[in-house]
Enzyme design. Structure first.
Site, PDB file in Angstrom:
ATOM      1  N   THR A 217      27.166  -5.910 -20.249  1.00 15.66           N
ATOM      2  CA  THR A 217      26.958  -5.313 -18.981  1.00 15.66           C
ATOM      3  C   THR A 217      27.878  -4.069 -18.739  1.00 15.66           C
ATOM      4  O   THR A 217      27.474  -3.224 -18.124  1.00 15.66           O
ATOM      5  CB  THR A 217      27.019  -6.185 -17.739  1.00 15.66           C
ATOM      6  OG1 THR A 217      26.273  -7.390 -17.923  1.00 15.66           O
ATOM      7  CG2 THR A 217      26.367  -5.434 -16.534  1.00 15.66           C
TER       8      THR A 217
ATOM      9  N   ASP B  72      28.127 -11.954 -21.268  1.00 15.24           N
ATOM     10  CA  ASP B  72      27.535 -11.065 -20.429  1.00 15.24           C
ATOM     11  C   ASP B  72      28.452  -9.909 -19.720  1.00 15.24           C
ATOM     12  O   ASP B  72      27.611  -8.868 -19.485  1.00 15.24           O
ATOM     13  CB  ASP B  72      27.029 -12.012 -19.256  1.00 15.24           C
ATOM     14  CG  ASP B  72      25.721 -11.425 -18.707  1.00 15.24           C
ATOM     15  OD1 ASP B  72      25.079 -10.519 -19.184  1.00 15.24           O
ATOM     16  OD2 ASP B  72      25.236 -11.895 -17.785  1.00 15.24           O
TER      17      ASP B  72
ATOM     18  N   LYS C  44      30.053 -10.554 -12.968  1.00 10.62           N
ATOM     19  CA  LYS C  44      29.983  -9.407 -14.374  1.00 10.62           C
ATOM     20  C   LYS C  44      29.715  -8.127 -13.639  1.00 10.62           C
ATOM     21  O   LYS C  44      29.936  -6.815 -14.146  1.00 10.62           O
ATOM     22  CB  LYS C  44      29.603  -9.949 -15.539  1.00 10.62           C
ATOM     23  CG  LYS C  44      28.019 -10.404 -15.321  1.00 10.62           C
ATOM     24  CD  LYS C  44      27.003  -9.265 -15.624  1.00 10.62           C
ATOM     25  CE  LYS C  44      25.537  -9.829 -15.309  1.00 10.62           C
ATOM     26  NZ  LYS C  44      24.533  -8.718 -15.612  1.00 10.62           N
TER      27      LYS C  44
END
Length: 343
Positions: free
Chosen positions: A251, A247, A194
């Site tokens: 991010t 996530d 990610k």
């Protein structure tokens, strides 16, 4: 071995935040700090002024520069140094870790050179027998918000269900909710990759592109993460959860994201060396990008976004050329069988 003491190895923002979560529950925590002067200041002021300023460290947390002392007697050791130094630090700590302790990796990355995920690095760094005593913690969790006590949910992967429940209970409180699963490979792949997609999202924002572009990068980035994860043995469902999509969204969109910030500044024309030189904390995606591309090639997996990010980081493409390359690729089907990805 103490039934209560926990060691957190690494006092960056994330390590300090995890120690704070445990400390506010009354858990005795030894927090290993790489910088001796910082360890002294943290013990005196109860604040990590370098990596997590403005957040009080609870009294049960004991900052220390002595690594062996920190891990000795702990029933859980949390490994949360930058991914590229995990092997070095945990090899040093290995001799002092109790044979029946659990090790939880909270670092996010792929080791350069070996192309290992963090649980694989730990398996090699620790004495024989620890392979089955490693868990992984990951998910959408900016350290500053965790330390502030904002509601957060993460994933904890452990192959032993009973141990997973004990670790879940250890970390969980009314503001930090932990979900368990057994897919360590999936949780770690999502956590590592990610950051690479966040670099791409930041570059897109820095070039002045809009919400459409970011949504496309997030969605197609998830497809790349899933392809590589499945090739490594992960459960495809993991990437729909907190350690995957959760996530990734955080991010790629959050203003506190170091990796998105690096990408943003690259898209605005700043040289990578200047960007990294101005940052105290580590943007894991910068080094993980190259390792991810190498690992994908080794597995025969197509990852055009990661490839493009790596070429931009290495100076082989400027950001706008990277966009043109991605948008000019041959037309494809959107979905494919995860077990037999396209050539």
């Amino acid at each position: 071995m103490s039934a209560e003491k926990v060691a957190v190895v690494g006092a960056g923002a994330w390590g300090t935040a995890l120690a704070t979560v445990l400390g506010r529950k009354g858990v005795a925590v030894d927090l290993w700090v790489y910088e001796p002067d910082l360890a002294e200041r943290m013990a005196e002021t109860r604040e990590n002024d370098l990596y997590l300023p403005g957040r009080r460290i609870p009294d049960p947390v004991r900052p220390t520069h002595d690594l062996e002392e920190a891990v000795a007697g702990a029933w859980v050791v949390v490994s949360v140094t930058p991914s590229q130094v995990v092997r070095q630090v945990m090899t040093r700590a290995a001799g002092a870790i109790e044979a029946d302790a659990w090790v939880v990796t909270a670092s996010k990355g792929i080791e350069m050179g070996s192309l290992r995920l963090m649980h694989e690095v730990l398996t090699e760094a620790l004495p024989p027998g620890f392979e089955g005593r490693i868990a992984a913690l990951s998910g959408p969790s900016f350290a500053a918000e965790v330390a502030q006590g904002m509601p957060t949910a993460v994933s904890l992967a452990c192959r032993d269900p009973r141990a997973g429940r004990r670790l879940q209970e250890l970390f969980s409180d009314s503001r930090f909710r932990v979900y368990t699963l057994d897919d360590i490979v999936g949780v770690e792949t999502g956590g590592a990759l990610k950051n690479v997609v966040a670099l791409a999202a930041g570059i897109s924002d820095g070039l002045g592109f809009g919400h459409n572009s970011r949504a496309a990068l997030i969605t197609r980035g998830l497809a790349e993460i899933s392809r590589l994860g499945v090739a490594l043995g992960a459960d495809p469902l993991t990437f729909l959860g907190l350690a995957g999509m959760g996530d990734l969204v955080l991010t790629c969109t959050g203003g506190l994201s170091r990796n998105r910030t690096v990408g943003l500044r690259l898209g605005q024309g700043e040289p990578l060396e200047e960007i990294l030189g101005s940052m105290r904390a580590v943007a894991e995606g910068v080094k993980t990008a190259g390792a991810a591309v190498e690992l994908a090639r080794k597995q025969g997996v197509e990852m055009p976004i990661a490839e493009t990010v790596w070429d931009v980081l290495e100076g082989r493409l400027d950001p706008r050329q990277g966009v043109e390359r991605l948008m000019g690729r041959p037309a494809k089907r959107e979905f494919w069988d995860l077990e037999t990805p396209p050539a």
